[in-house]
Design a protein around this motif. Structure first.
Motif, PDB file in Angstrom:
ATOM      1  N   VAL A  31      54.210  31.046  40.864  1.00  0.00           N
ATOM      2  CA  VAL A  31      54.207  29.594  41.453  1.00  0.00           C
ATOM      3  C   VAL A  31      53.938  28.632  40.271  1.00  0.00           C
ATOM      4  O   VAL A  31      52.810  28.881  39.804  1.00  0.00           O
ATOM      5  N   GLN A  33      53.732  24.456  40.132  1.00  0.00           N
ATOM      6  CA  GLN A  33      53.808  23.235  40.891  1.00  0.00           C
ATOM      7  C   GLN A  33      53.799  22.086  39.707  1.00  0.00           C
ATOM      8  O   GLN A  33      53.190  21.938  38.639  1.00  0.00           O
ATOM      9  N   TYR A  35      53.023  17.817  39.401  1.00  0.00           N
ATOM     10  CA  TYR A  35      52.365  16.650  39.947  1.00  0.00           C
ATOM     11  C   TYR A  35      52.798  15.496  39.201  1.00  0.00           C
ATOM     12  O   TYR A  35      53.090  15.536  38.043  1.00  0.00           O
ATOM     13  N   GLN A  45      51.126  16.019  44.501  1.00  0.00           N
ATOM     14  CA  GLN A  45      52.528  17.007  43.959  1.00  0.00           C
ATOM     15  C   GLN A  45      53.811  16.426  44.451  1.00  0.00           C
ATOM     16  O   GLN A  45      53.969  16.083  45.519  1.00  0.00           O
ATOM     17  N   LEU A  48      56.863  22.123  44.162  1.00  0.00           N
ATOM     18  CA  LEU A  48      56.543  23.623  44.116  1.00  0.00           C
ATOM     19  C   LEU A  48      57.753  24.529  44.098  1.00  0.00           C
ATOM     20  O   LEU A  48      58.307  24.452  44.987  1.00  0.00           O
ATOM     21  N   ARG A  50      58.889  28.668  43.334  1.00  0.00           N
ATOM     22  CA  ARG A  50      58.343  29.964  43.257  1.00  0.00           C
ATOM     23  C   ARG A  50      59.309  30.898  42.603  1.00  0.00           C
ATOM     24  O   ARG A  50      60.323  30.491  42.101  1.00  0.00           O
ATOM     25  N   PHE A  88      52.495  16.436  35.570  1.00  0.00           N
ATOM     26  CA  PHE A  88      51.765  17.660  35.069  1.00  0.00           C
ATOM     27  C   PHE A  88      52.580  18.863  35.698  1.00  0.00           C
ATOM     28  O   PHE A  88      52.698  18.891  36.823  1.00  0.00           O
ATOM     29  N   ILE A  92      48.726  28.873  39.149  1.00  0.00           N
ATOM     30  CA  ILE A  92      47.826  29.573  39.582  1.00  0.00           C
ATOM     31  C   ILE A  92      48.126  31.066  38.908  1.00  0.00           C
ATOM     32  O   ILE A  92      49.172  31.598  39.195  1.00  0.00           O
ATOM     33  N   ASN A  97      43.055  35.205  43.533  1.00  0.00           N
ATOM     34  CA  ASN A  97      42.649  34.380  44.866  1.00  0.00           C
ATOM     35  C   ASN A  97      41.694  33.220  44.943  1.00  0.00           C
ATOM     36  O   ASN A  97      41.077  33.071  45.931  1.00  0.00           O
ATOM     37  N   GLY A  99      42.055  30.204  44.131  1.00  0.00           N
ATOM     38  CA  GLY A  99      42.443  28.741  44.233  1.00  0.00           C
ATOM     39  C   GLY A  99      42.306  27.899  43.119  1.00  0.00           C
ATOM     40  O   GLY A  99      42.440  26.632  43.234  1.00  0.00           O
ATOM     41  N   LYS A 100      42.137  28.322  42.023  1.00  0.00           N
ATOM     42  CA  LYS A 100      41.788  27.350  40.812  1.00  0.00           C
ATOM     43  C   LYS A 100      43.296  27.272  40.100  1.00  0.00           C
ATOM     44  O   LYS A 100      43.837  28.101  39.581  1.00  0.00           O
ATOM     45  N   LEU A 101      43.560  26.105  40.327  1.00  0.00           N
ATOM     46  CA  LEU A 101      44.912  25.580  39.395  1.00  0.00           C
ATOM     47  C   LEU A 101      44.558  25.400  38.087  1.00  0.00           C
ATOM     48  O   LEU A 101      43.544  24.660  37.843  1.00  0.00           O
ATOM     49  N   PHE A 103      45.941  23.169  34.911  1.00  0.00           N
ATOM     50  CA  PHE A 103      46.893  22.050  34.749  1.00  0.00           C
ATOM     51  C   PHE A 103      47.226  21.859  33.231  1.00  0.00           C
ATOM     52  O   PHE A 103      46.219  21.989  32.383  1.00  0.00           O
ATOM     53  N   GLY A 104      48.432  21.539  32.931  1.00  0.00           N
ATOM     54  CA  GLY A 104      48.893  21.327  31.540  1.00  0.00           C
ATOM     55  C   GLY A 104      48.336  19.861  31.172  1.00  0.00           C
ATOM     56  O   GLY A 104      47.729  19.157  32.119  1.00  0.00           O
TER      57      GLY A 104
ATOM     58  N   TYR B  33      37.642  20.625  45.560  1.00  0.00           N
ATOM     59  CA  TYR B  33      37.435  20.538  44.201  1.00  0.00           C
ATOM     60  C   TYR B  33      36.999  19.274  43.550  1.00  0.00           C
ATOM     61  O   TYR B  33      37.063  18.344  44.139  1.00  0.00           O
ATOM     62  N   LEU B  45      38.527  21.264  35.638  1.00  0.00           N
ATOM     63  CA  LEU B  45      37.730  21.609  36.755  1.00  0.00           C
ATOM     64  C   LEU B  45      36.379  22.027  36.580  1.00  0.00           C
ATOM     65  O   LEU B  45      36.038  22.790  35.732  1.00  0.00           O
ATOM     66  N   ILE B  48      34.306  24.380  42.404  1.00  0.00           N
ATOM     67  CA  ILE B  48      35.647  24.319  43.520  1.00  0.00           C
ATOM     68  C   ILE B  48      34.468  25.076  44.644  1.00  0.00           C
ATOM     69  O   ILE B  48      33.511  25.755  44.338  1.00  0.00           O
ATOM     70  N   SER B  97      45.836  27.719  48.355  1.00  0.00           N
ATOM     71  CA  SER B  97      45.905  27.547  46.929  1.00  0.00           C
ATOM     72  C   SER B  97      46.918  26.567  46.257  1.00  0.00           C
ATOM     73  O   SER B  97      46.716  26.147  45.321  1.00  0.00           O
TER      74      SER B  97
END
Lengths: 113, 111
Positions: A31, A33, A35, A45, A48, A50, A88, A92, A97, A99-101, A103-104, B33, B45, B48, B97
């Motif tokens: 996935v 995303q 932004y 966002q 997204l 996949r 951006f 993930i 799991n 949940g930490k994205l 980012f570029g 976050y 980050l 979290i 997520s």
């Protein structure tokens, strides 16, 4: 193109032109995303995509994802001055799991009226 | 109307003072976050939170701590602020997520 260890990229174009921004990532993901962050605002966002989609469209936006080359792109057709922002990509890592994205660093897009 | 709020929007503090940044969301999102954003460095980050009293360090937690006593509120605390903590701080929340909803940011200056 952008990723975590690359410097911020900058593009300047005229209103009405099309633009493509690229993103490469190091850790396999299914996935991506995209932004957009306008000046003085938080990121929002846009789209997204996949891995089973390869391409996704939303209005003037088109995103692609190539998991084999670990890269993604965001295209905007018929740009407007209001598209001026920092864009951006974010991922993930697969099979996590937390949940930490990640980012570029972003692409600064300036669209001149 | 889904919304993430941050207070204050602008803050000036002296080195060594304590700083409290507040974040609220009205979407009942479990995950929240805190990020900081410096010029040319994108979003980093800090912490979290997966729910009330369930917090985890992010990539740059040193010098920060967080508190989440209610699902809709998430605080970032700087004990004895340092000049290198001058930055723009963003709070975000997400249901899963994927899409994260960001607040408008707090611009913190530490003199």
């Amino acid at each position: 193109s952008q990723w975590g260890e690359e410097n911020l990229q900058a593009l300047s174009i005229q209103e009405g032109e099309d633009v493509t921004m690229n993103c490469s990532y190091k850790t396999y993901t299914t996935v991506v995303q995209w932004y957009r962050q306008k000046s003085g605002k938080g990121p929002a966002q846009l789209i997204l995509i996949r891995s089973n989609e390869r391409e996704k469209r939303s209005g003037r936006l088109r995103a692609t994802l190539d998991t084999s080359s670990q890269s993604s792109s965001l295209s905007i057709t018929g740009t407007l001055a209001t598209d001026t922002a920092v864009y951006f990509c974010a991922t993930i890592p697969h099979n996590t799991n937390t949940g930490k994205l990640t980012f570029g660093d972003g692409t600064v897009l300036t669209v001149k009226p | 109307d889904m919304k993430v709020t941050q207070m204050p929007r602008y803050l000036i503090k002296r080195m060594g003072e304590n700083v409290l940044l507040e974040c609220g969301q009205d979407m009942s999102h479990e995950t929240m976050y805190w990020y900081r954003q410096d010029p040319g460095l994108g979003l980093q980050l800090i912490y979290i939170s997966y729910d009330v009293d369930s917090n985890s360090e992010g990539d740059i937690p040193k010098g920060y701590r967080v508190s989440r006593k209610k699902r809709e509120h998430f605080s970032l605390i700087l004990d004895s602020a340092k000049t290198n903590q001058t930055s723009v701080y963003f709070c975000a929340s997400s249901l899963r997520s994927y899409e994260q909803y960001f607040g408008p940011g707090t611009r913190l200056t530490v003199l």
